[in-house]
Design a protein around this motif. Structure first.
Motif, PDB file in Angstrom:
ATOM      1  N   LEU A 139      16.889 -21.212   6.729  1.00  0.00           N
ATOM      2  CA  LEU A 139      17.097 -19.943   6.250  1.00  0.00           C
ATOM      3  C   LEU A 139      17.235 -19.642   4.786  1.00  0.00           C
ATOM      4  O   LEU A 139      16.845 -18.656   4.131  1.00  0.00           O
ATOM      5  CB  LEU A 139      17.940 -19.169   7.181  1.00  0.00           C
ATOM      6  CG  LEU A 139      17.881 -19.195   8.652  1.00  0.00           C
ATOM      7  CD1 LEU A 139      18.969 -18.373   9.246  1.00  0.00           C
ATOM      8  CD2 LEU A 139      16.505 -18.604   9.137  1.00  0.00           C
ATOM      9  N   GLU A 140      18.170 -20.528   4.312  1.00  0.00           N
ATOM     10  CA  GLU A 140      18.465 -20.545   3.201  1.00  0.00           C
ATOM     11  C   GLU A 140      18.458 -21.870   2.386  1.00  0.00           C
ATOM     12  O   GLU A 140      18.914 -22.972   3.004  1.00  0.00           O
ATOM     13  CB  GLU A 140      19.915 -20.173   2.809  1.00  0.00           C
ATOM     14  CG  GLU A 140      20.179 -19.894   1.265  1.00  0.00           C
ATOM     15  CD  GLU A 140      21.794 -19.418   1.197  1.00  0.00           C
ATOM     16  OE1 GLU A 140      22.067 -18.149   1.485  1.00  0.00           O
ATOM     17  OE2 GLU A 140      22.507 -20.402   0.999  1.00  0.00           O
ATOM     18  N   HIS A 141      18.000 -21.961   1.531  1.00  0.00           N
ATOM     19  CA  HIS A 141      17.652 -23.543   0.658  1.00  0.00           C
ATOM     20  C   HIS A 141      18.207 -23.385  -0.773  1.00  0.00           C
ATOM     21  O   HIS A 141      17.568 -22.641  -1.681  1.00  0.00           O
ATOM     22  CB  HIS A 141      16.291 -23.703   0.531  1.00  0.00           C
ATOM     23  CG  HIS A 141      15.691 -25.016   0.458  1.00  0.00           C
ATOM     24  ND1 HIS A 141      15.007 -25.762   1.211  1.00  0.00           N
ATOM     25  CD2 HIS A 141      16.073 -26.082  -0.608  1.00  0.00           C
ATOM     26  CE1 HIS A 141      14.786 -27.141   0.614  1.00  0.00           C
ATOM     27  NE2 HIS A 141      15.567 -27.159  -0.423  1.00  0.00           N
ATOM     28  N   PHE A 142      18.889 -24.611  -1.164  1.00  0.00           N
ATOM     29  CA  PHE A 142      19.570 -24.430  -2.576  1.00  0.00           C
ATOM     30  C   PHE A 142      19.075 -26.251  -2.856  1.00  0.00           C
ATOM     31  O   PHE A 142      19.579 -26.847  -2.052  1.00  0.00           O
ATOM     32  CB  PHE A 142      21.069 -24.245  -2.440  1.00  0.00           C
ATOM     33  CG  PHE A 142      21.755 -24.991  -3.733  1.00  0.00           C
ATOM     34  CD1 PHE A 142      21.747 -24.278  -4.896  1.00  0.00           C
ATOM     35  CD2 PHE A 142      22.191 -26.003  -3.604  1.00  0.00           C
ATOM     36  CE1 PHE A 142      22.319 -24.797  -6.094  1.00  0.00           C
ATOM     37  CE2 PHE A 142      22.801 -26.795  -4.829  1.00  0.00           C
ATOM     38  CZ  PHE A 142      22.957 -26.059  -6.181  1.00  0.00           C
ATOM     39  N   GLN A 143      18.566 -26.298  -4.073  1.00  0.00           N
ATOM     40  CA  GLN A 143      18.301 -27.831  -4.440  1.00  0.00           C
ATOM     41  C   GLN A 143      18.497 -28.046  -5.710  1.00  0.00           C
ATOM     42  O   GLN A 143      17.593 -27.304  -6.431  1.00  0.00           O
ATOM     43  CB  GLN A 143      17.070 -28.492  -3.686  1.00  0.00           C
ATOM     44  CG  GLN A 143      17.063 -29.732  -3.860  1.00  0.00           C
ATOM     45  CD  GLN A 143      15.980 -30.383  -3.133  1.00  0.00           C
ATOM     46  OE1 GLN A 143      15.548 -29.552  -1.974  1.00  0.00           O
ATOM     47  NE2 GLN A 143      15.417 -31.663  -3.612  1.00  0.00           N
ATOM     48  N   PHE A 144      18.843 -28.941  -6.292  1.00  0.00           N
ATOM     49  CA  PHE A 144      18.514 -29.450  -7.674  1.00  0.00           C
ATOM     50  C   PHE A 144      17.265 -30.135  -7.779  1.00  0.00           C
ATOM     51  O   PHE A 144      16.970 -30.811  -6.830  1.00  0.00           O
ATOM     52  CB  PHE A 144      19.723 -30.308  -8.271  1.00  0.00           C
ATOM     53  CG  PHE A 144      20.802 -29.681  -8.818  1.00  0.00           C
ATOM     54  CD1 PHE A 144      20.882 -29.286 -10.039  1.00  0.00           C
ATOM     55  CD2 PHE A 144      22.041 -29.545  -8.149  1.00  0.00           C
ATOM     56  CE1 PHE A 144      22.049 -28.596 -10.696  1.00  0.00           C
ATOM     57  CE2 PHE A 144      23.035 -28.933  -8.596  1.00  0.00           C
ATOM     58  CZ  PHE A 144      23.150 -28.507  -9.927  1.00  0.00           C
ATOM     59  N   THR A 145      16.453 -29.799  -8.768  1.00  0.00           N
ATOM     60  CA  THR A 145      15.180 -30.300  -8.951  1.00  0.00           C
ATOM     61  C   THR A 145      15.204 -31.240  -9.986  1.00  0.00           C
ATOM     62  O   THR A 145      14.347 -32.260 -10.051  1.00  0.00           O
ATOM     63  CB  THR A 145      14.018 -29.331  -9.164  1.00  0.00           C
ATOM     64  OG1 THR A 145      14.251 -28.424 -10.045  1.00  0.00           O
ATOM     65  CG2 THR A 145      13.903 -28.433  -8.002  1.00  0.00           C
ATOM     66  N   SER A 146      16.005 -31.005 -10.875  1.00  0.00           N
ATOM     67  CA  SER A 146      16.460 -32.198 -11.883  1.00  0.00           C
ATOM     68  C   SER A 146      17.908 -32.115 -12.209  1.00  0.00           C
ATOM     69  O   SER A 146      18.375 -31.270 -12.224  1.00  0.00           O
ATOM     70  CB  SER A 146      15.484 -31.930 -13.199  1.00  0.00           C
ATOM     71  OG  SER A 146      16.006 -30.967 -13.970  1.00  0.00           O
ATOM     72  N   LEU A 147      18.508 -33.244 -12.232  1.00  0.00           N
ATOM     73  CA  LEU A 147      19.946 -33.480 -12.588  1.00  0.00           C
ATOM     74  C   LEU A 147      20.317 -34.481 -13.223  1.00  0.00           C
ATOM     75  O   LEU A 147      19.676 -35.896 -13.062  1.00  0.00           O
ATOM     76  CB  LEU A 147      20.448 -33.413 -11.073  1.00  0.00           C
ATOM     77  CG  LEU A 147      22.280 -33.759 -10.975  1.00  0.00           C
ATOM     78  CD1 LEU A 147      22.987 -32.593 -11.591  1.00  0.00           C
ATOM     79  CD2 LEU A 147      22.629 -34.086  -9.567  1.00  0.00           C
ATOM     80  N   GLU A 148      21.203 -34.346 -14.122  1.00  0.00           N
ATOM     81  CA  GLU A 148      21.707 -35.601 -14.747  1.00  0.00           C
ATOM     82  C   GLU A 148      23.298 -35.274 -14.720  1.00  0.00           C
ATOM     83  O   GLU A 148      23.804 -34.457 -15.335  1.00  0.00           O
ATOM     84  CB  GLU A 148      21.107 -35.664 -16.415  1.00  0.00           C
ATOM     85  CG  GLU A 148      21.539 -36.778 -17.088  1.00  0.00           C
ATOM     86  CD  GLU A 148      21.279 -36.850 -18.375  1.00  0.00           C
ATOM     87  OE1 GLU A 148      21.510 -37.914 -19.253  1.00  0.00           O
ATOM     88  OE2 GLU A 148      20.745 -35.814 -18.845  1.00  0.00           O
TER      89      GLU A 148
END
Lengths: 340, 187
Positions: free
Chosen positions: A189-198
């Motif tokens: 239902l809800e989606h959170f995500q880093f697509t790029s990360l350092e």
């Protein structure tokens, strides 16, 4: 309060590896639960004390946003800069308790409403809530997100009043890099995500400078005010039922102050009780991703009130909460008297 | 990039953009912006499919080449075209070539893959006004689409205030930010 402490102690017991004996070779979910709790303990501190930069995406309902974030923890102080990647050119910069917000000259994101009690208010939270009581935490696997090795923790609710959650935590720091809120059928239902990360301590100062030109609004987080009134109060109305484990949450003073927030440590809902004025709202539930808005009208002493429950809870739960609100006659009469 | 161009890009993701809009997009002065936006949408779509990269489906370069050669599109694509509404605009060769150059073959790979499924995912995660069966029967559905401007504003205010509480109560860092921006940007 006593109850809260007891629960906290229980959660602590659950989270300490070896707090209860595990025979060698014994199979079962207990070790996984322990490990999951140990990971969750790291989550809170990791959010503030890790230094990182990257871009994350957030989707709920038909809305999708992406934001670039730089976050640095240095000399005990958090520095942070967020830049909207779509839908406007706003940015938010925080240095310790100082928040500067640059508004997009146009567009839909009205950041002035967000500041100051919003994102940075996490500075007010000090401890992990004992959500192990209402969710079964399990270590369900390992994965890679945005180039980092992560562990996946599933939190399955023990009753039907909550959604399930899935958290992806970076292995070396415990930083939350991805999360899902899912319904009972497993639909996201809800989606959170880093697509790029350092994850790095080496972020140049320039990354924390305001770069957008525009109308600036500066506010300081009033930590004293928040301390004096840590918990929202229900004045003039009573909540006769809420799912077990949801307790009034500490909130900074915001809005018109009529809402009370409840949290079980993972999910939260807010209850609004207001007299109906000119605007007539419909009755029933609306859903935006994992967020339910349930509204109902209640008449007390011939005075109509609107009750709205907003939160990351299933519609059925929101309705039960809204139905459990009762309004004191005195408050109703008080409002009527003011009207006439 | 203005709202109209964003909408065009979004429509292109679902293979529903009209030709005029695509041409306008392709003549947009800042192609770097267009490319960045496209890539972000692409990432979102990959995320929705639980993919970690553009690893599935039809590759755009191949599709362009075949279109140029006057050959038939690959069978799965043709099949899908029959199942979706006929009104969907198919890519003219020129626009495909230009778009491929603009966004690069890598970024565009997969744009022909499973748009139907994507729409389904969004719809099921979204405002389920069209599917009241998903709600417990005791709960009445309020369709946001039927609310007037004032009611929407009130709804948005509730969402925003809740998001502010939420970022505190649940202490989830960036998720808190995201909910706030989402609440202030939408309803």
């Amino acid at each position: 309060m006593v109850r809260g402490l007891t629960l906290l102690a229980l959660a602590y017991l659950l989270s300490v590896p070896g707090a209860y004996a595990q025979a060698p070779g014994e199979v079962g979910n207990a070790p996984q639960t322990e490990q999951a709790m140990a990971w969750l303990e790291r989550l809170g501190p990791a959010l503030n004390m890790t230094s990182y930069q990257g871009v994350f995406v957030y989707a709920r309902g038909d809305q999708v946003h992406s934001m670039r974030i730089a976050h640095r923890f240095r000399d005990g102080r958090v520095e942070e800069r967020l830049v909207m990647q779509d839908g406007g050119s706003g940015e938010i910069v925080r240095r310790g308790m100082n928040v500067v917000c640059v508004l997009p000259d146009q567009g839909r994101i009205r950041l002035d409403e967000v500041i100051p009690s919003g994102p940075f208010a996490e500075a007010f939270t000090s401890q992990l809530m004992p959500f192990g009581q209402w969710y079964l935490p399990e270590l369900v696997g390992e994965d890679r997100v945005a180039g980092y090795d992560v562990v996946t923790v599933a939190l399955t609710p023990k009753d039907e009043h909550r959604y399930s959650h899935r958290l992806w935590l970076e292995k070396s720091t415990g930083l939350l890099v991805k999360s899902h809120v899912r319904d009972v059928d497993g639909a996201v239902l809800e989606h959170f995500q880093f697509t790029s990360l350092e994850i790095t301590d080496d972020i140049p100062d320039a990354e924390f400078e305001i770069q957008t030109r525009g109308r600036e609004i500066t506010r300081s987080l009033d930590i004293e005010a928040a301390r004096q009134s840590p918990v929202g109060r229900m004045s003039g109305w009573t909540l006769n039922w809420q799912p077990e484990g949801f307790v009034p949450a500490a909130v900074p003073r915001s809005g018109k102050g009529k809402a009370v927030a409840f949290s079980d440590g993972l999910a939260a809902f807010s209850v609004f009780v207001e007299p109906v004025t000119g605007l007539k709202m419909p009755t029933g539930a609306s859903r935006i991703g994992a967020t339910t808005v349930y509204m109902r009208e209640l008449s007390v002493a011939d005075r109509p009130f609107l009750i709205a429950v907003v939160g990351e809870i299933p519609p059925g739960t929101a309705r039960k909460v809204a139905d459990a609100v009762s309004i004191d006659d005195e408050m109703a009469r008080g409002w009527s008297a003011r009207d006439h | 990039m203005d709202e109209r161009l964003r909408e065009t890009l979004s429509a292109m993701m679902d293979d529903e953009a009209d030709e005029l809009s695509v041409r306008r997009l392709l003549s947009h002065e800042n192609q770097a912006d267009v490319r960045d936006q496209w890539q972000r949408w692409q990432q979102v779509r990959d995320l929705m499919h639980e993919n970690h990269g553009p690893s599935y489906g039809v590759d755009l370069a191949g599709a362009v080449r075949e279109a140029l050669d006057g050959q038939e599109r690959p069978a799965p694509v043709a099949e899908r075209a029959r199942t979706v509404a006929v009104s969907y605009w198919r890519w003219p060769v020129a626009a495909m070539v230009v778009m491929a150059l603009v966004v690069g073959f890598g970024a565009g790979a997969g744009w022909d893959a499973q748009p139907d499924e994507m729409t389904d995912v969004l719809a099921s995660a979204g405002i389920d006004s069209r599917n009241p069966a998903l709600l417990p029967s005791a709960v009445e559905e309020v369709a946001l689409q039927r609310l007037d401007e004032q009611q929407l504003r009130q709804m948005r205010q509730y969402l925003l205030e809740h998001a502010q509480h939420n970022s505190v109560g649940a202490g989830r860092g960036s998720v808190g930010y995201a909910r706030l921006v989402s609440a202030s940007g939408g309803y």
